[in-house]
Design an enzyme around this catalytic site. Structure first.
Site, PDB file in Angstrom:
ATOM      1  CG  ASP A 105      -0.180   0.038   2.533  1.00  0.00           C
ATOM      2  OD1 ASP A 105       0.957  -0.487   2.585  1.00  0.00           O
ATOM      3  OD2 ASP A 105      -0.718   0.574   3.514  1.00  0.00           O
ATOM      4  CD  GLU A 106       5.119   3.477   2.799  1.00  0.00           C
ATOM      5  OE1 GLU A 106       5.816   4.430   3.174  1.00  0.00           O
ATOM      6  OE2 GLU A 106       4.941   2.453   3.499  1.00  0.00           O
TER       7      GLU A 106
END
Length: 392
Positions: A105-106
């Site tokens: 998610d990053e």
């Protein structure tokens, strides 16, 4: 100060929890914890409603329950999170090929070469990312923009949730100076405490600290930290960063107390790793076994293979060797956690007599993909499944 690059850092807001709410709208607004409630379970992530009570990632779920008794605890669904992650990274790929993924998610992106396509402004790219991610997934991303990675990441962190912040070169000191010194990259808890002993509590105080005194107290890190305090960071976005290891591990509700149990579980974990290796077309040379004795004493053992492989059998054989050696050397062996992984991947592997064939593995992968994970397993793995079924 570097001003020539345009870097974006995107971090999805409470990613796992947000996906659970997306799939279960009735949970919206509730304090939600992703992580099963149990004596050895930890929080994977928590919704912002739960975070208000002090719940955070890596916290034991029993502690989270005490802090927020009304929280809803749900199991981790990694396959679903990976599915959504692929959609998010597909949006990144529409903006630039220079993507450095940090997790599901990053990611960092160097969008310097993409500016002209978006009217010359990095904010246009940031808005596009936020809007497209929300349009395609229903999830919210926080976006930080700056001329280096340090500042871009801080921008997304400081503007969460639903963040959108650009740090311009002339704004650097106004942003950094008031921050606690521990917010700087590489300044961990121990280093932060050491700086506090010197009377340095903010980034601004670090920036103006006398270099000689700082060097005497902190050694070689002093110059590095002062550069960060000035907002300087020369790290490039590493779009070529390859996966460094593939691993699987599990924490047991009841400690394993026999070698037979441990060997059975090791085979089960090795099957997971082998399948992931073949799915990503990776072959490695170094097998690592992770072993944790109760309560939290962790050991690792490694073995280098003669040739790179993606064979599950080769992984099991090497892992068993390491596990047996460790078990026999311990006075009262028992395991709270067991893991196995493969690393030191070959860039390109030539076929030959000395590279273990993975034909049977490939067939097993196809059967499991078609009929469901675990449809075809080794006999030794069934023992770990039976022991799992007996666990309370």
């Amino acid at each position: 100060m570097q001003t020539g690059r345009s870097i974006i850092h995107v971090d999805m807001d409470a990613f796992y929890a947000a996906i659970e709410v997306l799939d279960h709208p009735q949970w919206r607004g509730l304090p939600l914890v992703v992580g099963e409630l149990g004596p050895r379970s930890v929080v994977s992530t928590a919704s912002y409603e739960a975070r208000r009570f002090g719940v955070h990632s890596a916290m034991p779920t029993l502690t989270a329950k005490k802090l927020c008794p009304q929280a809803l605890f749900v199991p981790v669904r990694m396959a679903r999170y990976r599915e959504i992650s692929a959609e998010v990274f597909a949006v990144f790929g529409e903006v630039t090929p220079e993507i450095e993924g940090l997790s599901l998610d990053e990611a960092f992106m160097d969008v310097t070469r993409s500016l002209r396509l978006f009217g010359g402004e990095v904010e246009n790219i940031g808005r596009y990312l936020k809007q497209e991610i929300f349009s395609r997934t229903g999830l919210v991303a926080s976006v930080g923009m700056a001329h280096n990675k340090l500042l871009a990441k801080l921008a997304s962190e400081l503007s969460k949730p639903d963040g959108f912040l650009r740090v311009r070169p002339e704004q650097v000191h106004a942003l950094l100076d008031p921050l606690p010194v521990g917010r700087l990259w590489t300044v961990g808890k121990v280093a932060e405490a050491g700086l506090h002993r010197l009377g340095i509590r903010t980034v601004g105080e670090l920036r103006f600290a006398e270099p000689r005194r700082l060097r005497q107290a902190c050694g070689n890190q002093a110059e590095h930290w002062q550069r960060l305090a000035r907002g300087l960071d020369d790290r490039a976005v590493d779009a070529e960063a390859a996966e460094k290891s593939v691993s699987a591990e599990t924490t047991f509700v009841t400690d394993l107390t026999t070698l037979e149990q441990a060997l059975s579980w090791l085979a089960r974990l090795a099957e997971r790793v082998g399948e992931r290796l073949r799915a990503h077309e990776l072959r490695g040379r170094t097998v690592t076994v992770k072993l944790r004795k109760p309560p939290f004493e962790t050991h690792t053992r490694q073995l280098s293979l003669a040739h790179p492989t993606d064979s599950t059998d080769a992984l099991i054989d090497a892992g068993r060797t390491l596990l047996r050696r460790w078990w026999e050397a311990e006075k009262n062996p028992s395991l709270r956690l067991l893991g196995i992984g493969m690393s030191q991947f070959a860039a390109e592997v030539q076929g030959g007599l000395f590279v273990p064939a993975a034909g049977s593995d490939t067939l097993a992968d196809r059967i499991n993909r078609r009929f469901g994970q675990g449809s075809l397993v080794r006999g030794v793995v069934l023992k770990s499944r039976r022991s799992e079924e007996k666990d309370p």
